[in-house]
Design a protein around this motif. Structure first.
Motif: not given
Lengths: 461, 461
Positions: A168-187
């Motif tokens: 594949a050209d990219l793996v997208i993981s549905a695992d992980g977590a946003m850092w906190r509820p106050s704003e959207p984040s990426l890791s």
């Protein structure tokens, strides 16, 4: 961007459907084969549009599916897991762990946020594309494993044996977590992990604490000394070599972290603590994102009766940062523990297999750019933070090594949702936000300025 | 001395009878009221010749009986207990804990040596006297409690309320143990006991060791520091004030202990250890008989999964020697623990109620002289050692305070018989040896040079 898919089911309908999945107690550490298979089969059925199937691997089975009807478009591999952590002490749960329960704005149950809910989201998006548009915007391979919570012991062999099939050209993981509820984040990074047990043994059996007390070394004393000796009083890991290979934290990175809005008092109060604590010389966010950690996860010996226990055990886990090598960290800890000469007891260190190095993805990778735009659309007016997952996603380093593909974490879990602890929950709003975000992410990766570049693997495109 | 009673039952018959008693799982810490009562009723039935009866007290009931048909003869109070310790880890038992099992020269089962077998012995002797001679040689009151293994919390009130009814010239305890199997011994002292819990708490709930690791204090780390800090590396208890009030060990007493044949290598090997360990400046026997101890009996927190546990607990017990005051020792430990300022956690110390001071009986007391002669008769050619019970018999200090009577330990348990541990056992030969010894002890106390002197209590005989 225009929302094109309809997500017409009510929240209650989505929750009902997810509840059936949460109801399967797929605790990879100790569930029966039948239970694990039931969870896998639920997933496979959801993937019927993609030839979903349970595939045997050593250990708990995996789930696979492929929708490859977009020739010329990029190919992604969607990753997640169907196994969950043990419940821990049932007395601490306010609801039944495997009965998904609505509580105000959240739904509670073991695995709902790690990782059943986030996987559910991507399934609903794929199904909506197929139903409403007859196609996905790009080629999607699905791989869900059943051993993530025990360190993915059999994923490496499976990936290597099926490297071509999973390319594949990219793996997208549905695992992980946003850092906190106050704003959207990426890791843009996740920490590595090694775990080990320390066992201290004394006499052949437990001894009466009166009739033998004071004349033999007590294994619990010895274990306490060993565990207390793993850190200095200023919170540094006291193990020689533990920090080897880690680049100095640059002033630039310190400044970038300092620029992230972070309410340390709120963090502290939210955990019910009087003060935070960690390695001297670093603030909380630096400790969380940039520094490796060593934590004692459990101790066990004797009980509330008058014995000298003949065995005492401690379980330890370390989160690693880039530069640390799992096997070297394990060796350093083993050497440190065994170097302490404690008279009258025997000390054994048992490193667990499956150590995982830390992982990173560049902040300017097309996947990060596309994901940032998708999140900005779903959370208008909020800045999308680039954060670090202080947890561990064992598959990522492996995907890079075997498939040559980077991994984008795109989970709608949030780190405060009691992952691995009693009363795990997921915010209900994340279900619908997640669906909309995945829709746009896929569209953005398929075409336009953020279109995924093909991965070059083994010299061939 | 001439043996006059016949103990005609075969070993198998005695064992069968005792097996029915061991079969009642009378674990005072957690058995049901019904189970505890069943054990008490078994005892009461055995005492039918003495009006045996179960008597209600707060907590688990006691068992009483009196045979007072020897006017002018001394009166003794026979003490023992029908409760037993928890089994501990069932996986470590080679046989069912509550199924008395013959294994060569020994019988195995929870409570068989602490204290059901030793109590059984005295019951059979009393019954033999009544059956064969129509009378006991002296007046005997029986008192068996059901809470010895949890520190006899309700015995003090019971004794005080029934002080006149229980008045005796001597208490003979069927609880206790001979020091070792190689020769007969009597105990002229027993150690006291205090117990406490230390609890360390952190966040409101368990935390994911990745997502929060390194940023908060870990309660298991803190507990380990506290427990490790209770001793110095040379085995001394590090608590200020712990040793207060203890007289210096005299050269005379050191010499007396040195004269006791003691095979330290055999002691060490018998426990499966590479070396013994204890307080610097004392040898093993001095540590066992003369020095107080502090042992960690258990620790509990988290488990083998990646959390930061939010609570970690340790259970501690101390054995005390003459001169130490239980409440002062508890306070000293509490102060020591709370003086350690560990950032980011809350520390609670919970002293248990029912602390017991150490106890002694003079070596030239008539009871010790009579018991020495009775043992010398049963074990011809062997010297009777005067030893110290390093365990605790909470009732003794109380008997002295309330009844004004000294206590003679006359148990046919042996300290190596896995008391409080898995695979508890009793030597079969001790049953018959014990019966014969009790026969002679009673005859010697009733008449002749070792006749018991009456206790003067509250100014009246």
């Amino acid at each position: 961007m225009v929302d094109m898919l309809s997500f017409d089911a009510t929240d209650a309908e989505y929750i009902d459907e997810l509840a059936a999945y949460v109801a399967v107690p797929s605790v990879s550490r100790d569930a029966t084969q039948e239970t694990m298979r039931a969870a896998a089969e639920w997933l496979a059925a959801q993937l019927s549009f993609a030839g979903g199937r349970v595939v045997e691997t050593e250990g708990h089975p995996a789930v696979r599916g492929d929708w490859l009807g977009a020739p010329g478009a990029p190919t992604i591999l969607v990753y997640g897991h169907y196994d969950v952590q043990p419940t821990g002490d049932l007395a601490e749960w306010h609801t039944e762990p495997f009965e998904l329960t609505v509580d105000g704005d959240v739904i509670r149950g073991r695995g709902v946020t790690d990782d059943k809910g986030p996987v559910f989201i991507v399934l609903k998006v794929a199904q909506a594309f197929v139903e409403q548009e007859g196609a996905l915007p790009l080629n999607v391979k699905f791989l869900f494993e059943g051993e993530e919570e025990i360190g993915s012991p059999h994923l490496p062999a499976y990936l290597r044996e099926h490297a071509d099939e999973l390319a594949a050209d990219l793996v997208i993981s549905a695992d992980g977590a946003m850092w906190r509820p106050s704003e959207p984040s990426l890791s843009i990074a996740s920490k590595g992990l090694v775990t080990l047990d320390v066992e201290v043994t004394g006499a052949d059996g437990d001894l009466h604490s009166g009739r033998f007390g004071g004349t033999v070394a007590n294994p619990v004393h010895a274990l306490s000394e060993i565990l207390a000796g793993l850190h200095t009083t200023d919170g540094r890991v006291a193990v020689d070599g533990f920090y080897d290979g880690i680049p100095e934290l640059t002033d630039e990175r310190r400044a970038a972290i300092a620029a992230v809005p972070f309410d340390e008092d709120g963090y502290r109060d939210g955990l019910g603590l009087d003060e935070v604590f960690g390695e001297a010389g670093y603030n909380t966010l630096e400790r969380l994102w940039e520094r490796p950690t060593l934590e004692i996860n459990g101790v066990k010996a004797g009980g509330k009766y008058t014995v000298i226990p003949h065995v005492a055990t401690g379980h330890i886990s370390c989160r690693l940062v880039p530069g640390q090598r799992p096997e070297r960290v394990l060796q350093a800890i083993t050497d440190h523990v065994l170097a302490q000469k404690i008279p009258g007891v025997r000390v054994t260190v048992r490193p667990d297999e499956g150590g995982v190095p830390a992982y990173t993805i560049p902040a300017d990778h097309p996947a990060i750019r596309a994901a940032t735009e998708a999140l900005a659309h779903v959370y208008p007016g909020q800045e999308v933070l680039l954060a670090v997952i202080a947890g561990t996603l064992p598959a990522t380093a492996l995907f890079e090594e075997v498939l040559g593909a980077k991994t984008l974490f795109f989970s709608f879990s949030t780190a405060d949702e009691n992952l691995h602890a009693p009363n795990e929950f997921l915010r209900i709003s994340r279900l619908r936000e997640g669906m909309r975000a995945w829709e746009h992410l896929w569209r953005l990766l398929a075409d336009g300025p953020h279109r995924l570049a093909p991965v070059i693997r083994d010299g061939s495109a």
